[in-house]
Design a protein around this motif. Sequence first.
Motif, PDB file in Angstrom:
ATOM      1  N   CYS A 162     -86.930  52.411 -36.854  1.00  0.00           N
ATOM      2  CA  CYS A 162     -86.563  51.010 -36.637  1.00  0.00           C
ATOM      3  C   CYS A 162     -86.118  50.355 -37.938  1.00  0.00           C
ATOM      4  O   CYS A 162     -86.411  50.823 -39.036  1.00  0.00           O
ATOM      5  CB  CYS A 162     -87.709  50.241 -35.982  1.00  0.00           C
ATOM      6  SG  CYS A 162     -88.951  49.632 -37.126  1.00  0.00           S
ATOM      7  N   CYS A 165     -88.880  49.365 -40.590  1.00  0.00           N
ATOM      8  CA  CYS A 165     -89.428  50.487 -41.354  1.00  0.00           C
ATOM      9  C   CYS A 165     -88.419  50.986 -42.392  1.00  0.00           C
ATOM     10  O   CYS A 165     -88.795  51.296 -43.526  1.00  0.00           O
ATOM     11  CB  CYS A 165     -89.861  51.607 -40.415  1.00  0.00           C
ATOM     12  SG  CYS A 165     -91.348  51.169 -39.453  1.00  0.00           S
ATOM     13  N   CYS A 184     -95.282  48.462 -38.002  1.00  0.00           N
ATOM     14  CA  CYS A 184     -94.030  48.760 -37.288  1.00  0.00           C
ATOM     15  C   CYS A 184     -93.914  47.821 -36.077  1.00  0.00           C
ATOM     16  O   CYS A 184     -94.782  47.813 -35.214  1.00  0.00           O
ATOM     17  CB  CYS A 184     -93.974  50.216 -36.834  1.00  0.00           C
ATOM     18  SG  CYS A 184     -92.525  50.548 -35.812  1.00  0.00           S
ATOM     19  N   PRO A 185     -92.827  47.022 -36.029  1.00  0.00           N
ATOM     20  CA  PRO A 185     -92.650  46.063 -34.937  1.00  0.00           C
ATOM     21  C   PRO A 185     -92.666  46.720 -33.558  1.00  0.00           C
ATOM     22  O   PRO A 185     -93.103  46.114 -32.584  1.00  0.00           O
ATOM     23  CB  PRO A 185     -91.270  45.454 -35.200  1.00  0.00           C
ATOM     24  CG  PRO A 185     -90.950  45.757 -36.618  1.00  0.00           C
ATOM     25  CD  PRO A 185     -91.708  46.987 -36.997  1.00  0.00           C
ATOM     26  N   CYS A 294     -90.919  54.337 -32.770  1.00  0.00           N
ATOM     27  CA  CYS A 294     -90.251  54.507 -34.057  1.00  0.00           C
ATOM     28  C   CYS A 294     -90.831  55.738 -34.754  1.00  0.00           C
ATOM     29  O   CYS A 294     -92.045  55.877 -34.871  1.00  0.00           O
ATOM     30  CB  CYS A 294     -90.481  53.253 -34.887  1.00  0.00           C
ATOM     31  SG  CYS A 294     -90.038  53.395 -36.609  1.00  0.00           S
TER      32      CYS A 294
HETATM   33 ZN    ZN Z   1     -90.721  51.202 -37.219  1.00  0.00          ZN
END
Ligand code: ZN
Length: 472
Positions: A162, A165, A184-185, A294
């Motif tokens: 993503c 990151c 991490c979203p 991700c």
């Molecule tokens: Zn991520």
Amino acid sequence: MELDKMDENDWRYHGEGNKSLVVSHVQLSRVLRLLKYPAEDSENPPQTPEQAFRQIQSIVDFSSKVMSSLLGEKFIHSGEVVKLPLEFVRQLSIRVQHQRPAWRCDKVMDIYSGCALCLPNLTSPALHQPTHTPPLCIEIKPKCGFLPSSKHVSKDIKTKVCRFCMHQHYKVANGKWKRRSLYCPLDLFSGNKQRMHFAIRHLIEEPQNNFKIFKGGQCIYSSKEGSDDSMDLNSLLHHLRPYFLYGNNRINSHVTGKAVVNDFIQVLVNALLSGGGGDGGVVTDRCGEGRSFCEASLFNKERIRHGSQGLPSDSVLSRILQTQMLDTLDIEGLHPLYRRVEQHLQDFPKERTRLQIDGPYNQAFLEKLQKCPAEDDGSVDFAVAKVHQYRVAMTAKDCSIMVALVPGPEEEEEEDEGQRWLRDFLSSRPPAFSYSVSILDLDPKPFDGIPRQLRLDQRIVSCYSRTGAAAP
Ligand code: ZN
Ligand code: ATP
Ligand code: MG
Ligand code: MG
């Protein structure tokens, strides 16, 4: 609040972002959000007071007429533009200067226009009688929660790792931050409680500018770098502990820090998954977790025991994610359409108004982006609609969520202190909080910013390909 009798001593530094500085009133539940300029322009404001007024008015319009319809009115407080006495603003800027973090001081507060945005103070909500325990407010800047699936994406890595990151590697390589955040979203937006828990733990560990905690309206936890070094995990525990002493925790007179943090995160996750107010809304049709994992996240996929849950469709995270996903083409697919609009505007400058490139942000603007045809017919109107969608998505990728937790359920029955204590004592459930959830920082992103977005995207991806993939 009488605008002609403003006293700078009634206001204190509250916080700031890249574009604005915020001060809060010491008694009223109000903040003023003032514009900032690059320090080198400090003698020469880049815009006239009239332009500043119009800029802030367009922020209000964008928030109230466009974003609130996409994100849900219940989450949005758009505020109003106010005109302040210049002497007040000057004194205010002197008063707050020493509290500003050094890394933000490349910009100065606007002291020339006298214009500001007046908003409710979301960190000291007035949704309760003053209790013994002040509310806890948690601010999360979640960033982009999905992986692009556009056919225009040229680098495979963008569909696996993503943006947040990858950007972390870029920021550390360029000295913006000393350490990488492992947040991490995609974990936060997953709707899976374990993954969300994991994401928030990493936000606490490395808050950068994505995570802050306020107690009774004052920031008690944020990025350590450059500011108060008292804001460490121990002092956070010290603040949180009284909110999480209950049931078994209370019997064990020494509650472990880990248990306190776990309970805190659990309450926060529940608030984020709720419908936004009260004590947990109905959890209806969750939208699938599907697309999004991700490869840079350290969350172990094997640990998802109960499969994917997805986000409840009325939750704040779902609304933000849906709006972010209006970016369907990715910057790589969007940029050619931006060029089409730009070319058109060079040939027909007067079209800028009809196409609402710089607003007004109203119902017509919203309709332009909502009624965008699925296929590109080669028209400038199609291109404009896609550009508008992209800009709205950018705002949703940059906004913050504020969760206000007020301890104690509002009980109507007359339960005295002793009875309540006994009930809490016997229960091993986490304490009840009532909460309210808001979204803030909904400024429109400028049309001319798009070429810069493309360059930044290329830099981030090439930096990650060189350094990041080797050291995940
Ligand atoms: Zn991520
Ligand atoms: P960014 O760099 O994220 O774009 P910005 O310059 O647009 O930030 P904001 O995020 O709107 O500025 O405000 C800066 C900070 O001030 C926020 O992160 C938040 O902590 C605080 N703040 C802003 N609005 C409010 C509000 N209505 N109530 C309480 N605190 C607020
Ligand atoms: Mg912000
Ligand atoms: Mg902003």
